[in-house]
Design a protein around this motif. Structure first.
Motif, PDB file in Angstrom:
ATOM      1  N   THR A  24     -22.279   6.226 -21.493  1.00  0.00           N
ATOM      2  CA  THR A  24     -21.026   6.113 -20.742  1.00  0.00           C
ATOM      3  C   THR A  24     -20.684   4.656 -20.474  1.00  0.00           C
ATOM      4  O   THR A  24     -19.539   4.219 -20.666  1.00  0.00           O
ATOM      5  CB  THR A  24     -21.124   6.875 -19.403  1.00  0.00           C
ATOM      6  OG1 THR A  24     -21.356   8.254 -19.670  1.00  0.00           O
ATOM      7  CG2 THR A  24     -19.832   6.733 -18.604  1.00  0.00           C
ATOM      8  N   ARG A  25     -21.667   3.875 -20.072  1.00  0.00           N
ATOM      9  CA  ARG A  25     -21.418   2.466 -19.765  1.00  0.00           C
ATOM     10  C   ARG A  25     -21.023   1.696 -21.028  1.00  0.00           C
ATOM     11  O   ARG A  25     -20.117   0.860 -21.005  1.00  0.00           O
ATOM     12  CB  ARG A  25     -22.647   1.841 -19.104  1.00  0.00           C
ATOM     13  CG  ARG A  25     -22.813   2.265 -17.645  1.00  0.00           C
ATOM     14  CD  ARG A  25     -24.062   1.691 -17.003  1.00  0.00           C
ATOM     15  NE  ARG A  25     -25.230   2.533 -17.245  1.00  0.00           N
ATOM     16  CZ  ARG A  25     -26.356   2.139 -17.830  1.00  0.00           C
ATOM     17  NH1 ARG A  25     -26.456   0.878 -18.262  1.00  0.00           N
ATOM     18  NH2 ARG A  25     -27.365   2.959 -17.995  1.00  0.00           N
ATOM     19  N   ASN A  27     -19.627   3.005 -23.673  1.00  0.00           N
ATOM     20  CA  ASN A  27     -18.311   3.504 -24.071  1.00  0.00           C
ATOM     21  C   ASN A  27     -17.203   2.830 -23.253  1.00  0.00           C
ATOM     22  O   ASN A  27     -16.133   2.514 -23.781  1.00  0.00           O
ATOM     23  CB  ASN A  27     -18.249   5.021 -23.889  1.00  0.00           C
ATOM     24  CG  ASN A  27     -16.937   5.608 -24.383  1.00  0.00           C
ATOM     25  OD1 ASN A  27     -16.555   5.436 -25.531  1.00  0.00           O
ATOM     26  ND2 ASN A  27     -16.221   6.291 -23.493  1.00  0.00           N
ATOM     27  N   ILE A  28     -17.464   2.615 -21.961  1.00  0.00           N
ATOM     28  CA  ILE A  28     -16.494   1.888 -21.124  1.00  0.00           C
ATOM     29  C   ILE A  28     -16.261   0.494 -21.697  1.00  0.00           C
ATOM     30  O   ILE A  28     -15.114   0.033 -21.818  1.00  0.00           O
ATOM     31  CB  ILE A  28     -16.993   1.794 -19.665  1.00  0.00           C
ATOM     32  CG1 ILE A  28     -16.966   3.174 -18.996  1.00  0.00           C
ATOM     33  CG2 ILE A  28     -16.151   0.802 -18.863  1.00  0.00           C
ATOM     34  CD1 ILE A  28     -17.635   3.211 -17.636  1.00  0.00           C
ATOM     35  N   HIS A  31     -14.021   0.487 -24.766  1.00  0.00           N
ATOM     36  CA  HIS A  31     -12.610   0.649 -24.410  1.00  0.00           C
ATOM     37  C   HIS A  31     -12.050  -0.592 -23.706  1.00  0.00           C
ATOM     38  O   HIS A  31     -10.866  -0.917 -23.869  1.00  0.00           O
ATOM     39  CB  HIS A  31     -12.435   1.892 -23.521  1.00  0.00           C
ATOM     40  CG  HIS A  31     -12.481   3.186 -24.292  1.00  0.00           C
ATOM     41  ND1 HIS A  31     -13.665   3.845 -24.557  1.00  0.00           N
ATOM     42  CD2 HIS A  31     -11.503   3.907 -24.891  1.00  0.00           C
ATOM     43  CE1 HIS A  31     -13.407   4.935 -25.255  1.00  0.00           C
ATOM     44  NE2 HIS A  31     -12.106   4.998 -25.484  1.00  0.00           N
ATOM     45  N   THR A 163      -9.208   0.568 -17.204  1.00  0.00           N
ATOM     46  CA  THR A 163      -9.921   1.103 -18.366  1.00  0.00           C
ATOM     47  C   THR A 163     -11.271   1.689 -17.965  1.00  0.00           C
ATOM     48  O   THR A 163     -11.664   2.759 -18.448  1.00  0.00           O
ATOM     49  CB  THR A 163     -10.122   0.001 -19.421  1.00  0.00           C
ATOM     50  OG1 THR A 163      -8.855  -0.555 -19.777  1.00  0.00           O
ATOM     51  CG2 THR A 163     -10.796   0.548 -20.662  1.00  0.00           C
ATOM     52  N   ALA A 166     -10.736   4.996 -16.099  1.00  0.00           N
ATOM     53  CA  ALA A 166     -10.234   6.020 -17.023  1.00  0.00           C
ATOM     54  C   ALA A 166     -11.327   6.556 -17.931  1.00  0.00           C
ATOM     55  O   ALA A 166     -11.195   7.649 -18.501  1.00  0.00           O
ATOM     56  CB  ALA A 166      -9.102   5.455 -17.869  1.00  0.00           C
ATOM     57  N   ASN A 167     -12.419   5.823 -18.047  1.00  0.00           N
ATOM     58  CA  ASN A 167     -13.487   6.237 -18.966  1.00  0.00           C
ATOM     59  C   ASN A 167     -14.808   6.554 -18.265  1.00  0.00           C
ATOM     60  O   ASN A 167     -15.875   6.492 -18.882  1.00  0.00           O
ATOM     61  CB  ASN A 167     -13.693   5.154 -20.023  1.00  0.00           C
ATOM     62  CG  ASN A 167     -12.565   5.109 -21.021  1.00  0.00           C
ATOM     63  OD1 ASN A 167     -12.526   5.880 -21.970  1.00  0.00           O
ATOM     64  ND2 ASN A 167     -11.613   4.193 -20.792  1.00  0.00           N
ATOM     65  N   GLY A 168     -14.713   6.919 -16.977  1.00  0.00           N
ATOM     66  CA  GLY A 168     -15.890   7.469 -16.326  1.00  0.00           C
ATOM     67  C   GLY A 168     -16.483   6.695 -15.175  1.00  0.00           C
ATOM     68  O   GLY A 168     -17.377   7.197 -14.483  1.00  0.00           O
TER      69      GLY A 168
END
Length: 436
Positions: A24-25, A27-28, A31, A163, A166-168
């Motif tokens: 998750t980190r 992926n952030i 983005h 951003t 929006a991505n967790g």
């Protein structure tokens, strides 16, 4: 909402931030990189306003170089994010695993620090680097940049924050402090902020340290030295000192003082002075150093001649094309000078004698000690850390460029099966301490 209320919310969300998976980190961060590129026109427009204001207000050229955020700076920060994503996860690493007794296992596991307040100079790229490091390490960040880049910082923060959420990331993952009075408010948030990292002048850092109960990590001055030993190779020495002084004069790892061994001073100093002056460097030094250089130039009234200074002037951080020069009797005097006048940041010896280098590197009490290379290498990206939140000259927790490892601490986890201390206190059971 005041700073106390805002950081209290962040503290509650810091546990959620710490629990985000590595995927998750990362992926952030992917983005965030894409969003910065997608919104570059708005960011560059905001920076143009800051640059125009700097020009109008007569800001020094060295500072304006830091303020500028263009395609080159964007490429640097996005490349930094790419490198950061590739780095191993600093969170959840088992640093120690020990069986205290059968069925009683102790682990020391890395974890985020929590809420970190970073007060940094007028460098918009620093905001991107700091934000990215905090996301990767699972920390929440309070960001306070210099007023000279207020427009650029806001544009960058808005892109990164929106951003991330929006991505967790939790809503309290980041906070931008924009007003000067918010610094003093932040200093009082010792119940919700776990660490402060100030970047700026010595007076500013000392003010932070003296006016908060929050732990502070950072450095005040960057008074770095390059020492030319009697066994130095002049062909190496000249490019090293030119780079260390001129590659980016406004950086805290730029060399501010040149020390030269007496045995080679008459040979080295004139050559170095000539090379430095070609790069626009103004020299200041002892009367002895000035005499050697001016005699070689055969022009005592040269406008480029050395300004004579005393010992008390060697504690100056110029952040400009100015360099102090001093002749020393040997490596021991160089070490003593550095430990007395330096800021324990980064110092270099130029020598082909590895024994002398080993002595220098052992006894100089700095976060970075180098042999035969520019002090400008003192940087988180150049160390392979992806980026850095700053340089620490303290000796506790983190030292030198502070990357991911400096943004995590650890906790002890003990796994048992009903064990009680009384059994060990009374001798019914005994520890056997076996590392697993």
């Amino acid at each position: 909402m005041n700073m106390q209320e805002a950081t209290s919310i962040m503290k509650a969300d810091s546990y959620k931030m710490a629990a985000l998976s590595e995927d998750t980190r990362n992926n952030i961060l992917v983005h965030v990189k894409d969003a910065l590129i997608a919104h570059k026109d708005e960011i560059f427009a905001a920076n143009a306003k800051d640059m125009a204001a700097a020009e109008e207000n007569g800001i020094a050229a060295s500072v304006k170089k830091r303020l500028k955020f263009d395609e080159h700076k964007l490429a640097d920060v996005t490349n930094g994010i790419d490198e950061l994503i590739k780095l191993p996860d600093p969170v959840g690493q088992i640093q120690l695993k020990r069986e205290l007794d059968e069925g009683l296992v102790l682990q020391r596991v890395s974890c985020p620090i929590g809420v970190i307040g970073i007060i940094f100079e007028a460098r918009p790229d620093a905001l991107v680097q700091i934000s990215s490091l905090c996301i990767k390490s699972g920390n929440c960040a309070v960001l306070k940049g210099g007023k000279e880049t207020a427009n650029t910082n806001k544009a960058l923060f808005d892109v990164i924050y929106s951003t991330a959420v929006a991505n967790g990331a939790p809503e309290g993952c980041m906070l931008q402090a924009s007003q000067h009075n918010e610094i003093d408010e932040l200093l009082s948030c010792n119940k919700s902020v776990d660490l402060l990292i100030p970047r700026g002048s010595n007076a500013f850092v000392q003010y932070i340290m003296n006016n908060t109960k929050i732990p502070v990590m950072g450095h005040a001055d960057g008074i770095c030295h390059t020492y030319i030993d009697k066994d130095a190779d002049i062909e190496k020495a000249i490019p090293i000192i030119i780079d260390a002084k001129t590659q980016y004069t406004a950086a805290c790892n730029a060399t501010e003082t040149l020390l030269v061994h007496r045995d080679v001073a008459k040979e080295m100093l004139p050559v170095m002075a000539k090379a430095l002056k070609k790069h626009g460097v103004k020299l200041r030094g002892t009367a002895e150093a000035a005499e050697i250089i001016n005699q070689a130039e055969r022009n005592m009234s040269s406008p480029n001649g050395i300004e004579i200074i005393g010992d008390d002037d060697f504690n100056t951080e110029y952040l400009d094309l100015v360099l102090s020069v001093k002749i020393v009797n040997d490596v021991q005097e160089a070490i003593s000078h550095i430990n007395h006048f330096g800021s324990h940041h980064t110092d270099c010896i130029v020598t082909e004698n590895n024994e002398t280098a080993a002595l220098f590197m052992q006894l100089v009490d700095s976060a970075g000690v180098y042999q035969n290379c520019s002090t400008r290498f003192a940087d988180g990206f150049r160390y392979g850390f992806g980026a850095e939140v700053g340089i620490s000259t303290s000796k506790i927790h983190a030292r030198g460029p502070v990357g991911l490892e400096g943004l995590v601490t650890y906790k002890y986890k003990l796994y048992g099966h009903g064990q009680i201390v009384d059994d060990y206190a009374t001798g019914k059971k005994q520890f056997h301490f076996k590392d697993l």
